[in-house]
Motif scaffolding. Structure first.
Motif, PDB file in Angstrom:
ATOM      1  N   VAL A 546       0.880  -1.170   0.000  1.00  0.00           N
ATOM      2  CA  VAL A 546       0.000   0.000   0.000  1.00  0.00           C
ATOM      3  C   VAL A 546       0.920   1.224   0.000  1.00  0.00           C
ATOM      4  O   VAL A 546       1.653   1.458   0.968  1.00  0.00           O
ATOM      5  CB  VAL A 546      -0.937   0.015   1.213  1.00  0.00           C
ATOM      6  CG1 VAL A 546      -1.803   1.267   1.180  1.00  0.00           C
ATOM      7  CG2 VAL A 546      -1.803  -1.239   1.247  1.00  0.00           C
ATOM      8  N   GLU A 598      -2.762   6.441  -9.450  1.00  0.00           N
ATOM      9  CA  GLU A 598      -3.874   5.505  -9.303  1.00  0.00           C
ATOM     10  C   GLU A 598      -3.908   4.481 -10.445  1.00  0.00           C
ATOM     11  O   GLU A 598      -4.360   3.344 -10.256  1.00  0.00           O
ATOM     12  CB  GLU A 598      -5.209   6.268  -9.261  1.00  0.00           C
ATOM     13  CG  GLU A 598      -5.486   7.004  -7.964  1.00  0.00           C
ATOM     14  CD  GLU A 598      -4.714   8.320  -7.843  1.00  0.00           C
ATOM     15  OE1 GLU A 598      -3.967   8.658  -8.791  1.00  0.00           O
ATOM     16  OE2 GLU A 598      -4.837   8.998  -6.808  1.00  0.00           O
ATOM     17  N   GLU A 601      -2.303   0.895  -9.883  1.00  0.00           N
ATOM     18  CA  GLU A 601      -2.879  -0.156  -9.049  1.00  0.00           C
ATOM     19  C   GLU A 601      -3.122  -1.417  -9.874  1.00  0.00           C
ATOM     20  O   GLU A 601      -3.466  -1.363 -11.063  1.00  0.00           O
ATOM     21  CB  GLU A 601      -4.208   0.305  -8.433  1.00  0.00           C
ATOM     22  CG  GLU A 601      -4.060   1.300  -7.304  1.00  0.00           C
ATOM     23  CD  GLU A 601      -5.368   1.521  -6.557  1.00  0.00           C
ATOM     24  OE1 GLU A 601      -5.310   1.888  -5.382  1.00  0.00           O
ATOM     25  OE2 GLU A 601      -6.438   1.312  -7.176  1.00  0.00           O
ATOM     26  N   THR A 622      -1.678  -1.204  -4.048  1.00  0.00           N
ATOM     27  CA  THR A 622      -2.792  -0.303  -3.785  1.00  0.00           C
ATOM     28  C   THR A 622      -2.228   1.094  -3.556  1.00  0.00           C
ATOM     29  O   THR A 622      -1.303   1.275  -2.754  1.00  0.00           O
ATOM     30  CB  THR A 622      -3.601  -0.752  -2.565  1.00  0.00           C
ATOM     31  OG1 THR A 622      -4.111  -2.059  -2.796  1.00  0.00           O
ATOM     32  CG2 THR A 622      -4.769   0.189  -2.297  1.00  0.00           C
TER      33      THR A 622
END
Length: 1188
Positions: A546, A598, A601, A622
């Motif tokens: 993450v 983004e 991901e 993520t």
């Protein structure tokens, strides 16, 4: 290492090639002499297109190369004499040029012959037929007029084409006509209507036939259908001609039960060929439209091979088997009922192979057998030919012996080479097979190239090839390195074709292997090399990450591989290539993503490939926004990683792993699962559990399993995802550890015993070559065990057994590594047959008129010929003893289970003659009946009289008529009549009783009371007593004098007038009351009062207590809305007074129903303006007031 070595990679494809080679028949190298073999030929039934040249294939191989010739319709076809026919060079294929010729000139039966000095091979009979698409015969179709609701069939009757045409219905716009459960096309092309609607009226029902070979479509003349509404026609005609009855009364257009339009009758038969397609069709008519369903009476429908078509009206069964024979019931059902039709299906079979003859390569003085095993229904006839000549017409050969489907060749010589033809035929077809016998004396030769190098990964199978040829067939032996022992023990296995298999290759198995092929003419050896490599393993897997946006993400992927193999690392994103972006940097053992967004991901996978194997691992990325430190989150653990197998033994292995992140919840336990890639790939089974503090598990294993392991971690939140599977670990085979279960012996025919069992699973087999050793012997006879070994089967049929005798049976599992444990013995019985004899000494003891006992002597056990189920008594009533002749009654059957010798027959009819017989019943069926036995039942009480009628009622008499009972149950002795009066309160009077002889049917009762109800009780009687009573009631009529005195008050004129006057008076009173309530006047005080005396001391009427002498006729001030004089004032006398004088001022008001609700007004007079307001048009109520 020798530079001349050839490198061979062991892979899945190579494994398939080797295993395929192990099952291939022995081939003769093409440089050695061999008889011809047909390699390619046209199909047996060859339909040609008349617009194209005819091509008839016939290809063959042999040494020397064969020559070809043809026959046509059984005679020699001289190809060279026909300029239109060409035979391809070095081939037997014919090319027939039909340009300018009619194709039908070359129709016929062709057969190709290929021959060389060692024999002659022949092709199948090839039937050449020209495709045909004939025109539709000319016809005029009259318009079809049908009544709404009836059924209808539109016939297509297409011309017979070759092959048959495909039928469909369309309209003038070439649109297919819609079909449904009501309207559908049958298999023969006809269009069926279960019931017609007004919407079915049209003039363009057109049947089309498409001929597939010529791609032509022909159409039938359009059919016109007019649907008439007969109810509307009846009404119209009746109105025109004043008819009272319908013109069309026998109309089937109303709702009705289903009935079958096709096929007709209660049952039909149909034949199907094994391996073909069975199509059963049932089309029904009815209203509402019936629904069709199917059921097989003698078993279940084959769900895997069947399908429904044409809205459930057609049942189609593909790949027909013998078990598909039987009775098929189709049921048509609607709300009014159902109809049934039975189709009896017989399954026949064209000849089919059980074991086709195979080529034989024999050395001189060897013995060989050609077998031609076929089956079919009817049983095929087998004939043999040699080099195309029937064997009985061929030269005699003392070394050859023919026994039906077998040819035995003994002590063959060099000149015995030939091609044998086996022809098996019945009425449904034929099979023709060529098999040569090639007599050669050839020293061994190894066909596998020398110095091949085979590379495999540890714990994978290794297959080392040693293909060879020789005559006699060479013996193959294998040696490793400098060892002198033959390799034919664990972990090695030599297949019949010479291939050496190592089930689970280990590094110590690497080295040089030598295969030696030898026969009595010589020896040949070949060397190959095996290299067992270490597997490729990912030691450090990428981990779930993450990462905050615009930060860096790094995935590690460290790999261990065999140093002699060249690895290639590939990274994937979501199983696709990485984006072409400089932010993605791939290093030797890592992937770095800079400035993540983004879009980055997803799931990232590192794949490590070598020339022999690969390994991969994945992790998710993520991307989040920067956030404060989150609270502690408890989640399920990550899967374990780095699974390693150590301490490897035949029946055990040790598994170690590295735990994943616990996510703030300690791991409680680990679950180890395994997958059997050999027997059940893709299915994971639980193997064991270990404590959450341990990372090692000792695993006990089963033989002959290709294991792959994985581990799941569990904490109080839940369990993790499974780990990546471990490398494969194969255990060596062993003999079976258990035998089949559910062993049974049951006969299905009178002369067989079917031994069945539940097969072992692949995991239970413990090794290759799983078979079942079936043992049986008759129990009561001293004899040795008979045995047979079968594979891939769950039953074995023992034929030629005595009928229904006990057998001891047992089934033992065996494989290539030995036998299973000693099996248990179970007892079964051979098949039953129908009983041979009937019960004897049948006696009937009649107990009373409705009950009899029957006794018999049981059938001896040997004559039952099966498991005794009981006895079946069939009996029927011949006639009543009243009658010399009568109609035989319906047969009744009572079954008595077990070994009985007596039974009771209840429900008999008294005073009757009965007949019975008895049969013994076993599991196969019923035996013959005993001789018919007659017995009579005694008299009983009779049934009720058939009727009792009361006729001719008079003042003091009634006439009674009756009919005898339908069931006398004996000889009638007479009748009993009882009767009594019944008054108006239903109380019964005294009972009178009378008796009558049996021949009387009427009586007149006199001296009865007039106008009285009587209740009658009537029954018949025999010597056994009285039967059931029937009752009836009747009333005597009234005296005429009393009738005249009794006048109906409601019909008198004076009474009617009185009632009308009363009704009119009530109506007037109601009107007056209504007017009083709505008139609205003020109530005047009594006239002539003395000088406004106090109203509290005014006199009151003594009779009703009301104010005295009020009158609406007095002048008073008008109410609002009442009619007034034209000057708008109201005249008032001096002495006139009213309640207004005593009011407190203000106008008086009334509610909606006219009652007073306001205050009394002290105003004496109204001005002119106020009076004018009240002079408006009168309302209906005012009009009524004026009228009053």
């Amino acid at each position: 290492m020798d530079r001349k070595r050839k490198w061979v990679l062991s892979s899945g494809a190579l494994l398939v090639i080797f295993l395929g080679h192990m099952t291939t028949a022995l081939e003769v190298p093409l440089d050695l002499p061999q008889p011809p073999t047909i390699t390619h030929q046209s199909p047996k039934d060859f339909i040609i297109d008349p617009r194209e040249n005819i091509l008839i294939y016939c290809e063959a191989k042999g040494k020397p190369h064969p020559s070809f010739s043809w026959t046509r319709n059984g005679t020699h076809f001289d190809v060279e004499k026909d300029s239109k026919v060409l035979m391809k060079p070095s081939s037997g294929t014919l090319v027939i040029d039909i340009s300018g010729e009619k194709a039908e000139a070359y129709e016929g039966v062709y057969q190709c012959t290929a021959r060389n000095e060692r024999g002659t091979a022949v092709s199948n009979n090839i039937i050449i037929r020209q495709s045909r698409s004939p025109l539709w015969s000319k016809e005029r179709n009259e318009a079809i007029m049908v009544q709404v609701g009836v059924s209808l069939v539109l016939r297509c009757r297409p011309p017979a084409g070759l092959p048959p045409p495909i039928i469909f219905w369309m309209d003038n716009n070439f649109q297919r006509l819609p079909q449904n459960t009501r309207v559908s096309q049958a298999l023969n092309g006809d269009l069926y209507f279960s019931n017609v609607l007004l919407d079915d009226t049209r003039n363009d029902y057109i049947c089309y036939a498409r001929f597939p070979h010529t791609q032509t479509i022909q159409q039938k003349q359009p059919i016109t259908v007019k649907v008439l509404d007969m109810d509307a026609i009846n009404e119209t005609v009746a109105a025109m001609y004043n008819y009272t009855n319908d013109l069309f009364v026998d109309s089937p257009s109303g709702e009705r039960r289903p009935s079958f339009m096709a096929p007709l009758g209660k049952s039909s038969t149909q034949m199907a060929l094994r391996g073909g397609v069975l199509e059963l069709e049932c089309i029904a008519e009815g209203l509402p439209t019936p629904e069709v369903s199917w059921y097989k009476e003698s078993g279940d429908l084959p769900s895997s091979r069947m399908s429904f078509h044409n809205f459930q009206k057609t049942l189609k069964i593909a790949d027909v088997m013998e078990a598909d024979a039987g009775d098929y019931r189709c049921t048509a059902k609607n709300s009014l009922g159902s109809a049934h039709h039975i189709i009896k299906v017989n399954v026949k079979a064209a000849p089919f192979w059980i074991s086709a003859p195979r080529n034989l390569i024999l050395a001189p003085m060897e013995t060989g057998i050609l077998t031609c095993r076929v089956n079919g229904d009817p049983k095929p006839k087998i004939t043999w030919s040699v080099n195309g000549v029937p064997i009985e017409n061929s030269p005699k050969d003392v070394s050859r012996k023919v026994e039906d489907d077998t040819v035995i060749l003994s002590d063959v010589q060099t000149g015995s080479s030939a091609v044998y033809q086996c022809n098996a035929s019945n009425e449904f077809g034929y099979l023709l097979a060529n098999a040569f016998v090639n007599v050669l004396a050839e020293a061994p030769r190894v066909l596998t190239p020398p110095n091949n190098v085979y590379q495999v990964i540890t714990n994978n199978p290794a297959l080392l090839d040693c293909a060879s040829f020789g005559s006699p067939i060479p013996t193959i032996t294998w040696f490793k390195d400098s060892q002198t022992s033959i390799l034919n023990r664990d972990p090695y296995m030599i297949h019949n074709n010479g291939t050496l298999e190592i089930n689970v290759a280990q590094p110590l198995n690497s080295g040089k292997y030598t295969c030696i092929a030898s026969n009595n003419l010589g020896t040949k050896e070949n060397h190959v090399y095996l290299e067992v490599k270490e597997p490729t393993r990912i030691l450090a897997q990428p981990e779930y990450m993450v990462v905050q946006r615009n930060r860096k993400a790094v995935f590690e992927c460290k790999v261990k591989h065999d140093p002699t193999l060249i690895p290639t690392m590939t990274w994937l994103k979501d199983n696709g290539e990485l984006p072409d972006d400089e932010r993605f940097v791939v290093d030797t053992d890592s992937l770095t993503i800079k400035d993540v967004t983004e879009e980055d991901e997803g799931t990232y996978t590192c794949v490590m490939n070598t020339t022999l194997d690969q390994d991969s691992a994945s992790a998710m990325l993520t991307v989040v926004e920067a956030t404060p430190t989150p609270a502690i989150v408890y989640e399920e653990p990550d899967p374990p990683t780095d699974l390693e197998l150590t301490d490897q033994r035949d029946r055990s292995v040790q598994l170690t792993w590295i735990p994943g992140d616990e996510h703030n919840s300690p791991t409680q336990k680990f679950l180890v699962q395994y997958e059997d890639l050999l027997h059940q790939a893709g299915v994971w089974h639980n193997l064991t559990e270990v404590e959450g503090t341990k990372t090692t598990a000792h695993l006990d294993l089963s033989p002959y399993v290709y294991y792959s392991f994985r581990v799941l971690a569990m904490n109080h939140v839940g369990h993790s995802q499974p780990s990546q599977p471990s490398r494969q670990y194969r255990t060596n085979p062993a003999a079976p550890a258990e035998n089949p279960t559910d062993v049974q012996g049951v006969g299905t025919e009178h002369n067989n015993l079917v031994i069945s069992w539940k097969e072992l699973t692949g995991l239970q087999s413990n090794g290759p070559g799983l078979q079942y050793k079936v043992n049986w012997r008759q129990k009561v006879v001293e004899e040795d065990w008979s045995s047979e070994t079968v594979a891939n089967a769950s039953k074995y049929v023992v034929s030629g057994t005595p009928t229904f005798v006990p057998y001891e049976v047992k089934v033992q599992a065996v494989n290539d590594y030995g036998n299973g444990p000693a099996p248990e013995t179970v007892v079964g019985y051979s098949g039953e047959d129908v009983p041979m004899s009937a019960p004897e000494s049948v006696q009937v003891l009649v107990q009373n008129g409705t009950l009899a006992e029957v006794h018999w002597e049981p059938v001896l056990t040997p004559m039952v010929r099966g498991g005794l189920q009981g006895y079946k008594v069939t009996y029927w009533r011949e006639r009543s003893l009243h009658q010399a002749e009568g109609q035989q009654g319906e047969q009744q059957v009572l079954a008595f289970s077990g070994n009985r010798s007596e039974g009771r027959l209840p429900g008999l009819q008294p005073y009757s003659l009965y007949t019975l017989n008895i049969r013994v019943v076993n599991g196969k069926g019923e035996g013959p009946p005993s001789p018919n036995q007659n017995f009579e039942t005694p008299e009983g009480i009779p049934g009720p009289p058939s009727f009792l009628r009361i006729k001719n009622p008079n003042m003091d008499s009634l006439t009674l008529e009756w009919g005898p009972p339908q069931d006398n149950n004996g000889r009638l002795t007479g009748y009993t009549l009882k009767y009594q009066p019944v008054n108006n309160s239903n109380e019964l009077g005294p009972m009178e009783e009378m008796t009558f002889p049996a021949n009387e049917t009427t009586i007149t009762l006199a001296n009865l009371k007039y106008s009285t109800r009587y209740k009658f009780y009537f029954n018949a009687k025999t010597i056994k007593g009285s039967g059931p009573t029937i009752t009836e009631e009747a009333v005597t009529i009234m005296d005429e004098a009393m009738k005249s005195n009794q006048v109906d008050l409601a019909t008198q004129g004076w009474f009617i007038g009185l009632m009308c006057a009363i009704a009119l008076l009530i109506l007037v009173l109601l009107i007056v009351c209504f007017i009083k309530r709505n008139k609205g006047g003020k109530y005047p005080v009594k006239e002539k009062e003395d000088a406004h005396q106090d109203p509290e001391i005014q006199p009151m009427k003594e009779d009703d207590g009301t104010f005295g002498e009020y009158s609406d006729t007095e002048d008073h001030k008008p109410l609002k809305g009442s009619r007034t004089p034209s000057n708008g004032t109201v005249k008032r006398d001096d002495s006139d007074d009213s309640l207004v004088d005593y009011g407190e001022g203000g106008d008086g008001q009334f509610n909606e129903d006219g009652s007073f609700i306001g205050q009394y007004s002290g105003k004496k007079e109204k001005d002119t303006h106020e009076g004018n307001e009240s002079s408006e048009a009168p309302s209906p109520v005012n009009a009524m007031n004026s009228f009053v």
